[in-house]
Motif scaffolding. Structure first.
Motif, PDB file in Angstrom:
ATOM      1  N   LEU A 216       0.824  -1.206   0.000  1.00  0.00           N
ATOM      2  CA  LEU A 216       0.000   0.000   0.000  1.00  0.00           C
ATOM      3  C   LEU A 216       0.863   1.263   0.000  1.00  0.00           C
ATOM      4  CD1 LEU A 216      -2.978  -0.858   2.380  1.00  0.00           C
ATOM      5  CD2 LEU A 216      -2.744  -1.200  -0.074  1.00  0.00           C
ATOM      6  N   ARG A 217       1.984   1.204   0.683  1.00  0.00           N
ATOM      7  CA  ARG A 217       2.909   2.359   0.650  1.00  0.00           C
ATOM      8  C   ARG A 217       3.458   2.543  -0.765  1.00  0.00           C
ATOM      9  NH1 ARG A 217       6.063   5.484   3.952  1.00  0.00           N
ATOM     10  NH2 ARG A 217       8.124   6.053   3.137  1.00  0.00           N
ATOM     11  N   LEU A 218       3.776   1.424  -1.420  1.00  0.00           N
ATOM     12  CA  LEU A 218       4.245   1.497  -2.802  1.00  0.00           C
ATOM     13  C   LEU A 218       3.178   2.109  -3.704  1.00  0.00           C
ATOM     14  CD1 LEU A 218       6.317   0.772  -5.019  1.00  0.00           C
ATOM     15  CD2 LEU A 218       5.234  -1.487  -5.149  1.00  0.00           C
ATOM     16  N   ALA A 219       1.917   1.702  -3.496  1.00  0.00           N
ATOM     17  CA  ALA A 219       0.823   2.251  -4.297  1.00  0.00           C
ATOM     18  C   ALA A 219       0.660   3.746  -4.057  1.00  0.00           C
ATOM     19  CB  ALA A 219      -0.475   1.516  -3.967  1.00  0.00           C
ATOM     20  N   ALA A 220       0.776   4.159  -2.809  1.00  0.00           N
ATOM     21  CA  ALA A 220       0.557   5.571  -2.472  1.00  0.00           C
ATOM     22  C   ALA A 220       1.646   6.478  -3.015  1.00  0.00           C
ATOM     23  CB  ALA A 220       0.456   5.734  -0.955  1.00  0.00           C
ATOM     24  N   THR A 221       2.841   5.943  -3.237  1.00  0.00           N
ATOM     25  CA  THR A 221       3.948   6.777  -3.674  1.00  0.00           C
ATOM     26  C   THR A 221       4.136   6.783  -5.194  1.00  0.00           C
ATOM     27  OG1 THR A 221       5.440   4.891  -3.280  1.00  0.00           O
ATOM     28  CG2 THR A 221       5.216   6.517  -1.516  1.00  0.00           C
ATOM     29  N   ARG A 222       3.254   6.082  -5.936  1.00  0.00           N
ATOM     30  CA  ARG A 222       3.355   6.127  -7.394  1.00  0.00           C
ATOM     31  C   ARG A 222       2.886   7.478  -7.906  1.00  0.00           C
ATOM     32  NH1 ARG A 222       6.565   2.198  -8.857  1.00  0.00           N
ATOM     33  NH2 ARG A 222       5.787   2.460 -10.994  1.00  0.00           N
ATOM     34  N   PRO A 223       3.493   7.984  -8.972  1.00  0.00           N
ATOM     35  CA  PRO A 223       3.013   9.256  -9.544  1.00  0.00           C
ATOM     36  C   PRO A 223       1.636   9.092 -10.178  1.00  0.00           C
ATOM     37  CG  PRO A 223       4.740   8.296 -10.907  1.00  0.00           C
ATOM     38  CD  PRO A 223       4.675   7.468  -9.661  1.00  0.00           C
ATOM     39  N   ALA A 224       0.945  10.212 -10.341  1.00  0.00           N
ATOM     40  CA  ALA A 224      -0.417  10.171 -10.878  1.00  0.00           C
ATOM     41  C   ALA A 224      -0.459   9.601 -12.277  1.00  0.00           C
ATOM     42  CB  ALA A 224      -1.023  11.581 -10.858  1.00  0.00           C
ATOM     43  N   ALA A 225       0.641   9.754 -13.034  1.00  0.00           N
ATOM     44  CA  ALA A 225       0.669   9.224 -14.398  1.00  0.00           C
ATOM     45  C   ALA A 225       0.702   7.698 -14.427  1.00  0.00           C
ATOM     46  CB  ALA A 225       1.878   9.784 -15.150  1.00  0.00           C
ATOM     47  N   GLU A 226       1.035   7.078 -13.319  1.00  0.00           N
ATOM     48  CA  GLU A 226       1.107   5.615 -13.239  1.00  0.00           C
ATOM     49  C   GLU A 226      -0.047   5.085 -12.392  1.00  0.00           C
ATOM     50  OE1 GLU A 226       4.964   4.537 -11.840  1.00  0.00           O
ATOM     51  OE2 GLU A 226       6.003   5.363 -13.581  1.00  0.00           O
ATOM     52  N   ALA A 227      -1.248   5.558 -12.697  1.00  0.00           N
ATOM     53  CA  ALA A 227      -2.420   5.156 -11.918  1.00  0.00           C
ATOM     54  C   ALA A 227      -2.686   3.653 -12.015  1.00  0.00           C
ATOM     55  CB  ALA A 227      -3.648   5.938 -12.389  1.00  0.00           C
ATOM     56  N   ASP A 228      -2.438   3.056 -13.190  1.00  0.00           N
ATOM     57  CA  ASP A 228      -2.671   1.628 -13.343  1.00  0.00           C
ATOM     58  C   ASP A 228      -1.766   0.814 -12.417  1.00  0.00           C
ATOM     59  OD1 ASP A 228      -4.626   2.037 -15.177  1.00  0.00           O
ATOM     60  OD2 ASP A 228      -3.330   1.768 -16.931  1.00  0.00           O
ATOM     61  N   LYS A 229      -0.483   1.224 -12.340  1.00  0.00           N
ATOM     62  CA  LYS A 229       0.442   0.515 -11.452  1.00  0.00           C
ATOM     63  C   LYS A 229       0.059   0.716  -9.993  1.00  0.00           C
ATOM     64  CE  LYS A 229       4.375   0.670 -14.638  1.00  0.00           C
ATOM     65  NZ  LYS A 229       5.768   1.111 -14.842  1.00  0.00           N
ATOM     66  N   ALA A 230      -0.400   1.915  -9.672  1.00  0.00           N
ATOM     67  CA  ALA A 230      -0.855   2.166  -8.306  1.00  0.00           C
ATOM     68  C   ALA A 230      -2.062   1.302  -7.966  1.00  0.00           C
ATOM     69  CB  ALA A 230      -1.194   3.644  -8.123  1.00  0.00           C
ATOM     70  N   GLY A 231      -2.977   1.164  -8.946  1.00  0.00           N
ATOM     71  CA  GLY A 231      -4.160   0.330  -8.718  1.00  0.00           C
ATOM     72  C   GLY A 231      -3.809  -1.128  -8.529  1.00  0.00           C
ATOM     73  N   GLN A 232      -2.868  -1.652  -9.336  1.00  0.00           N
ATOM     74  CA  GLN A 232      -2.463  -3.043  -9.187  1.00  0.00           C
ATOM     75  C   GLN A 232      -1.795  -3.270  -7.845  1.00  0.00           C
ATOM     76  OE1 GLN A 232      -4.420  -4.462 -11.769  1.00  0.00           O
ATOM     77  NE2 GLN A 232      -2.766  -5.941 -11.561  1.00  0.00           N
ATOM     78  N   ALA A 233      -0.928  -2.329  -7.425  1.00  0.00           N
ATOM     79  CA  ALA A 233      -0.263  -2.477  -6.133  1.00  0.00           C
ATOM     80  C   ALA A 233      -1.263  -2.408  -4.983  1.00  0.00           C
ATOM     81  CB  ALA A 233       0.807  -1.388  -5.973  1.00  0.00           C
TER      82      ALA A 233
END
Length: 456
Positions: A216-233
């Motif tokens: 969840l920390r990894l997801a929260a620190t992704r940039p907005a342009a990488e929303a898909d990666k944030a969602g998967q994490a």
């Protein structure tokens, strides 16, 4: 040994029906995404250049990652209950000189036989689903029109090997306890519940909790342009947190049941008191019942809230085609996850309720009527739903907050109240009727005969 291993499958097929369904879904899912990945891998250069967005390989990898993990989570859960239902039989075998090694071989034989029975239907369903899914991708412009599902057996073999590996690994853990303790202790343990959670399970739960937090920390620190990666994490983090809930469930379930049981005792002094005592006194059983409910609510809630948050975030609604296809992919993934979670919920609740046959018979022998037992079960079903929803909502809230932080900069996500309300209503509509229908069937029959054995 083969005859002895297959005897429970022939005598009590209903006890292995949940495991067979879970294995079928797991093999079908892995076959489907494997064939989609193979389709993208064997595509020509022209077919790959014909699609601007992610092709079938990327979609199969990102889409199938969570689905396959959830599928095997359901398999492990169903396997645990299939073995728990024959705990007494295995204990009796130990008392008549069966060795621990023979007991483990017996259980492995049952798992292998059930897996092989589910393999062919799973392959057929997975291949058909791959063709249907590829057709939908082509219709939405996400795959080249000339792309075809290849005629290869490799994904099917991998699906079977993975199902066998997961099943045998889970079997080794589940059969370890009964195969290592003394025969007399094994027979006594089959009728009781240990009050303490073992240190290895607690340690594994803490590790899973920490791992989920890191994701969840990894997801929260992704940039907005990488929303898909944030969602998967975030989605993967929610699944790991649900594994932690499954491992630490007896502790959390006991605390939540005690908190929720106080008002229930006031509203229904008789049935509520007995229901609350049953749930708090059998925390492991309560945990087994609420974990699939938490899985259903946690995954569904996380997906719904993330989709709503992404749709309302600045810059996330750029093109109509991209938005529509993205929403369709998320809805498809949500439907698949809900299917797995629903199967796990029904399997678990049926097994838990049916396993209380002797308990209900004893209560009837001391004067309880069938209607009184059903009233107690109704209260227990409501409490089970409440505890499961609370645990699932906690996980969904943490995961969606991490995703919202990544795409909006705020930890407060956009919560679709109507969708979340339907999720809670669906969990209740699935949980309460299953418990009551199974309970009504379980309390039937002569009580004296039920006390003496497990029954059918």
């Amino acid at each position: 040994m083969i005859t002895l291993a297959l005897a429970p499958l022939r005598r009590r097929p209903a006890a292995f029906a949940g495991l067979a369904v879970a294995l079928f879904l797991a093999i079908a899912t892995l076959t489907m995404f494997g064939l989609l990945f193979a389709a993208g891998l064997t595509a020509g250069e022209e077919d790959r250049r014909a699609v601007a967005g992610p092709g079938p390989m990327v979609i199969a990898g990102a889409f199938g990652e969570i689905a396959v993990l959830v599928a095997f989570f359901v398999v492990v859960n169903a396997l645990g209950f299939a073995l728990r239902q024959q705990h007494r039989e295995l204990a009796l075998l130990r008392t008549v000189a069966a060795t621990p090694r023979q007991t483990r071989r017996l259980v492995r034989g049952q798992v292998v036989a059930t897996t092989l029975l589910a393999t062919a239907p799973g392959w057929v369903a997975g291949a058909a689903a791959a063709r249907r899914f590829l057709g939908e991708l082509q219709r939405r412009g996400m795959a080249a029109s000339g792309l075809r599902v290849p005629d290869t057996l490799l994904p099917m073999v991998i699906a079977l090997a993975a199902a066998l590996a997961v099943g045998l690994a889970a079997t080794a853990v589940a059969a370890r306890r009964i195969s290592r303790i003394a025969p007399a202790a094994a027979l006594a343990a089959s009728a009781t519940e240990h009050a303490r959670t073992g240190a290895p399970r607690l340690l594994a739960g803490v590790v899973a909790l920490a791992g989920g937090g890191l994701l969840l920390r990894l997801a929260a620190t992704r940039p907005a342009a990488e929303a898909d990666k944030a969602g998967q994490a975030a989605l993967l983090g929610s699944l790991v947190l649900l594994v932690a809930v499954a491992l630490l469930g007896p502790l959390a379930a006991r605390l939540l049941a005690a908190a929720a049981g106080t008002p229930v005792r006031l509203l229904a002094p008789r049935a509520g008191w007995l229901a609350d005592a049953n749930l708090c006194g059998y925390a492991r059983r309560l945990s087994s019942a609420v974990v699939p409910v938490a899985l259903l609510v946690g995954l569904s809630g996380t997906m719904s809230i993330m989709t709503s948050t992404a749709g309302n975030a600045p810059g996330m609604t750029a093109s109509g085609v991209t938005s529509a296809t993205d929403v369709w992919l998320r809805q498809s993934e949500l439907a698949l996850l809900v299917c797995f979670a629903s199967v796990s919920t029904v399997n678990t609740l049926v097994a838990v309720t049916a396993g209380r046959r002797r308990e209900f018979a004893l209560l009837r022998l001391v004067g309880a009527t069938s209607s009184q037992l059903l009233r107690v079960l109704t209260v227990e079903a409501v409490l089970t739903t409440v505890v499961g929803v609370l645990l699932g909502a906690t996980v969904a809230g943490a995961a969606s907050a991490a995703f919202s932080t990544a795409v909006t900069g705020s930890a407060v996500p956009t919560v679709p109240l109507a969708a979340c309300g339907w999720i809670v209503a669906g969990a209740a509509a699935l949980t309460i009727p299953v418990i009551l229908v199974t309970g009504a069937r379980t309390v039937r029959g002569p009580a004296a005969e039920r006390v003496g054995g497990d029954g059918d």
